[in-house]
Design an enzyme around this catalytic site. Structure first.
Site, PDB file in Angstrom:
ATOM      1  CE  LYS A  39      -5.618  -2.993   5.130  1.00 30.66           C
ATOM      2  NZ  LYS A  39      -4.356  -2.281   5.491  1.00 30.66           N
ATOM      3  N   GLY A  40     -11.791  -0.446   3.754  1.00 25.92           N
ATOM      4  CA  GLY A  40     -12.445   0.864   3.799  1.00 25.92           C
ATOM      5  C   GLY A  40     -13.794   0.926   4.491  1.00 25.92           C
ATOM      6  CD  GLU A  95     -16.161  -1.079  -1.354  1.00 24.66           C
ATOM      7  OE1 GLU A  95     -15.746  -1.083  -0.190  1.00 24.66           O
ATOM      8  OE2 GLU A  95     -15.498  -1.495  -2.329  1.00 24.66           O
ATOM      9  CG  ASP A  96     -14.425   2.210   0.771  1.00 21.33           C
ATOM     10  OD1 ASP A  96     -14.858   1.637  -0.260  1.00 21.33           O
ATOM     11  OD2 ASP A  96     -13.210   2.361   0.995  1.00 21.33           O
ATOM     12  CG  ASP A  99     -13.549   6.087  -8.241  1.00 19.95           C
ATOM     13  OD1 ASP A  99     -14.088   6.959  -8.930  1.00 19.95           O
ATOM     14  OD2 ASP A  99     -12.311   6.046  -8.105  1.00 19.95           O
ATOM     15  CE  LYS A 127     -13.936   9.687  -5.368  1.00 19.26           C
ATOM     16  NZ  LYS A 127     -12.548   9.339  -5.740  1.00 19.26           N
ATOM     17  CG  PHE A 148      -8.281  10.157  -3.282  1.00 16.87           C
ATOM     18  CD1 PHE A 148      -8.506   9.142  -4.204  1.00 16.87           C
ATOM     19  CD2 PHE A 148      -7.820   9.818  -2.008  1.00 16.87           C
ATOM     20  CE1 PHE A 148      -8.269   7.814  -3.878  1.00 16.87           C
ATOM     21  CE2 PHE A 148      -7.577   8.493  -1.675  1.00 16.87           C
ATOM     22  CZ  PHE A 148      -7.794   7.490  -2.601  1.00 16.87           C
ATOM     23  CG  ASP A 155      -6.448   3.924   2.508  1.00 17.86           C
ATOM     24  OD1 ASP A 155      -7.458   3.564   1.874  1.00 17.86           O
ATOM     25  OD2 ASP A 155      -5.284   3.606   2.158  1.00 17.86           O
ATOM     26  NE  ARG A 161      -7.239   1.739   6.064  1.00 19.93           N
ATOM     27  CZ  ARG A 161      -7.646   1.458   4.820  1.00 19.93           C
ATOM     28  NH1 ARG A 161      -8.869   1.795   4.440  1.00 19.93           N
ATOM     29  NH2 ARG A 161      -6.859   0.862   3.968  1.00 19.93           N
TER      30      ARG A 161
HETATM   31  P1  XMP Z   1     -13.806   1.352  -8.167  1.00 24.13           P
HETATM   32  O1  XMP Z   1     -13.110   2.273  -9.111  1.00 24.13           O
HETATM   33  O2  XMP Z   1     -13.493  -0.084  -8.428  1.00 24.13           O
HETATM   34  O3  XMP Z   1     -13.121   1.711  -6.805  1.00 24.13           O
HETATM   35  O4  XMP Z   1     -15.286   1.643  -8.057  1.00 24.13           O
HETATM   36  C1  XMP Z   1     -13.595   1.344  -5.608  1.00 24.13           C
HETATM   37  C2  XMP Z   1     -12.475   1.371  -4.605  1.00 24.13           C
HETATM   38  O5  XMP Z   1     -11.537   2.400  -4.887  1.00 24.13           O
HETATM   39  C3  XMP Z   1     -11.139   3.040  -3.706  1.00 24.13           C
HETATM   40  N1  XMP Z   1     -11.428   4.484  -3.839  1.00 24.13           N
HETATM   41  C4  XMP Z   1     -11.147   5.401  -2.920  1.00 24.13           C
HETATM   42  N2  XMP Z   1     -10.580   5.299  -1.709  1.00 24.13           N
HETATM   43  N3  XMP Z   1     -10.806   7.621  -1.413  1.00 24.13           N
HETATM   44  C5  XMP Z   1     -10.416   6.418  -0.964  1.00 24.13           C
HETATM   45  O6  XMP Z   1      -9.900   6.350   0.148  1.00 24.13           O
HETATM   46  C6  XMP Z   1     -11.393   7.817  -2.622  1.00 24.13           C
HETATM   47  O7  XMP Z   1     -11.741   8.932  -2.980  1.00 24.13           O
HETATM   48  C7  XMP Z   1     -11.572   6.634  -3.424  1.00 24.13           C
HETATM   49  N4  XMP Z   1     -12.095   6.419  -4.634  1.00 24.13           N
HETATM   50  C8  XMP Z   1     -11.994   5.105  -4.860  1.00 24.13           C
HETATM   51  C9  XMP Z   1     -11.893   2.390  -2.594  1.00 24.13           C
HETATM   52  O8  XMP Z   1     -11.051   1.469  -1.970  1.00 24.13           O
HETATM   53  C10 XMP Z   1     -13.028   1.654  -3.247  1.00 24.13           C
HETATM   54  O9  XMP Z   1     -13.340   0.466  -2.580  1.00 24.13           O
HETATM   55 MG    MG Z   2     -12.276  -0.343  -0.862  1.00 22.67          MG
END
Ligand code: XMP
Ligand code: MG
Length: 172
Positions: A39-40, A95-96, A99, A127, A148, A155, A161
């Site tokens: 959803k992000g 994508e939001d 990470d 990140k 975070f 969220d 959100r």
């Molecule tokens: P990866 O580790 O697969 O993660 O790159 C991607 C997804 O992890 C969530 N994510 C976060 N969501 N605040 C959030 O609200 C954060 O700081 C955060 N870090 C990772 C997010 O859903 C992303 O699509």
């Molecule tokens: Mg996400």
């Protein structure tokens, strides 16, 4: 939930405009399909496509990689597929946040199996230092440190959100 502001509405709007302009220039004269990862990404995607000056079609997929918390489950499950054929098309995944890189590297391979003509990724946040899987987004609005973040579609356990700014949660 104690939090500190990281990016104001103005900072976000300015940066989204800049990235939208670059995307528009890169895809001029092409037929772009923008795929938002739920959803992000929904708020970012809505702002991004309205700031672009090229037409596009939209679709959505949903990837679940996180449980209820701040740590990645380390595996990705696609819980909603797109409804458009992407074979031979130019695709921009929105994508939001990137990470560990797990979600996007999985998702990109999953979509590439359908033979799009091109596939690029636009992430609102990156990140970079948290990467476990090598992954580079083609367009990024902001690179951030560990911590975070919530707001602007992101969220924490489905909270925050709706906030128009981006905040970093204070460590408990
Ligand atoms: P990866 O580790 O697969 O993660 O790159 C991607 C997804 O992890 C969530 N994510 C976060 N969501 N605040 C959030 O609200 C954060 O700081 C955060 N870090 C990772 C997010 O859903 C992303 O699509
Ligand atoms: Mg996400």
């Amino acid at each position: 939930m104690r939090k500190e502001i990281l990016f104001s509405r103005e900072m976000i709007a300015k940066r989204v405009q800049e990235v939208a302009r670059r995307i528009s220039a890169d895809y001029t004269g092409r037929e772009l399909i923008v795929i938002g990862i739920l959803k992000g990404s929904f708020i970012f995607m809505a702002d991004l496509i309205r700031a672009m000056n090229i037409p596009c079609r939209v679709d959505f997929a949903r990837a679940a990689s996180y449980g209820a918390g701040q740590e990645s489950a380390g595996r990705v499950i696609m819980t909603k597929d797109i409804e458009t054929s992407i074979k031979g098309k130019d695709i921009l995944v929105v994508e939001d946040i990137v990470d560990t890189g797990t979600t996007l590297s999985y998702l990109v391979e999953w979509l590439k199996e359908r033979s799009p003509q091109s596939l690029k990724v636009c992430a609102f946040l990156d990140k970079r230092k948290r990467r476990k899987v090598a992954f580079e987004a083609d367009y990024v609005c902001f690179t951030i440190e560990d911590g975070f973040v919530v707001g602007y579609g992101l969220d924490f356990n489905e909270q925050a959100r709706f906030l128009p700014e981006v905040y970093v949660l204070e460590k408990q």
